[in-house]
Write a protein that holds these residues in place. Structure first.
Motif, PDB file in Angstrom:
ATOM      1  N   SER A 120       0.823  -1.213   0.000  1.00 26.11           N
ATOM      2  CA  SER A 120       0.000   0.000   0.000  1.00 26.11           C
ATOM      3  C   SER A 120       0.854   1.258   0.000  1.00 26.11           C
ATOM      4  O   SER A 120       0.480   2.270  -0.598  1.00 26.11           O
ATOM      5  N   HIS A 130      -1.514   4.609   6.246  1.00 23.25           N
ATOM      6  CA  HIS A 130      -1.447   3.243   5.750  1.00 23.25           C
ATOM      7  C   HIS A 130      -1.791   2.220   6.829  1.00 23.25           C
ATOM      8  O   HIS A 130      -1.537   1.033   6.658  1.00 23.25           O
ATOM      9  N   LEU A 135      -6.896   2.884   5.825  1.00 28.23           N
ATOM     10  CA  LEU A 135      -6.842   2.611   4.385  1.00 28.23           C
ATOM     11  C   LEU A 135      -8.189   2.141   3.859  1.00 28.23           C
ATOM     12  O   LEU A 135      -8.633   2.568   2.785  1.00 28.23           O
TER      13      LEU A 135
END
Length: 203
Positions: A120, A130, A135
């Motif tokens: 990610s 993140h 997310l």
């Protein structure tokens, strides 16, 4: 996309090296963009759960008293996963517990781990955070239940994996999505990821 087993552990602490043990495991197997199978279980290793961990996860010592033995659970989940490649969000954490708990039942991991956190950071650099829950909210992925419960977190990471697979296919024109590709991409320096993705698109 071939199957990937996305796993998550809840534990009594940060590391098996500090005598922490797993208290719960969740697995979501993804294939072709969707979750196709699930496994979840509490697991009783006899370890004590500190109060702050109980508050974080909602898993109490009383709950674990009636849970199946850790050895039984690890044998079941290892049979369930088989040799399917593994994925976790912050895989360095879950890999340590997977390997340690397997070793206690005299089994060993045969497949590699990929890390949806590392991926990610490379594929979703524009995301404000993140962390897994952040997310999923940012990407508007489905709610899977209470955070810091193993199956809910495994399903979140599985949905994120499918989201990043779609991104690679639709935005970057990469059709051969595989666990091996994820393992490769997570090692690429962030500054070079655009160039590498372009090279893969043209290949």
């Amino acid at each position: 996309m071939s199957p990937i087993a996305v796993i998550d552990f809840e534990t009594t602490g940060m590391s098996p090296e500090q005598q922490a043990r797993a208290t719960e495991i969740g697995v979501a197997i993804v294939q072709d963009g969707q979750i196709v199978a699930r496994y979840e279980s509490l697991m009783n290793s006899g370890a004590w759960v500190p109060p702050f961990i109980q508050q974080l996860t909602g898993i109490s010592n009383a709950m674990l008293h009636d849970a199946p033995p850790a050895a039984q659970v690890m044998n079941e989940v290892a049979d369930f996963v088989g040799d399917i490649p593994l994925m976790a969000h912050n895989a360095a954490f879950d890999q340590k517990f997977w390997d340690a708990e397997l070793a206690l039942v005299r089994r060993r991991r045969v497949q590699p781990f990929a890390c949806s956190l590392l991926l990610s950071r490379r594929l979703l650099p524009q995301a404000p955070s993140h962390k897994l829950g952040n997310l999923n909210r940012w990407a508007q992925l489905p709610s899977t239940g209470r955070a810091h419960r193993a199956l809910a977190d495994a399903e979140m990471a599985a949905n994120l994996t499918c989201y990043m697979s779609t991104l690679l296919r639709e935005r970057h024109g990469i059709n051969d999505i595989s666990h091996e590709l994820f393992c490769t991409l997570q090692k690429i320096p962030a500054a070079q990821i655009g160039q590498v993705l372009e090279g893969l698109r043209q290949a």
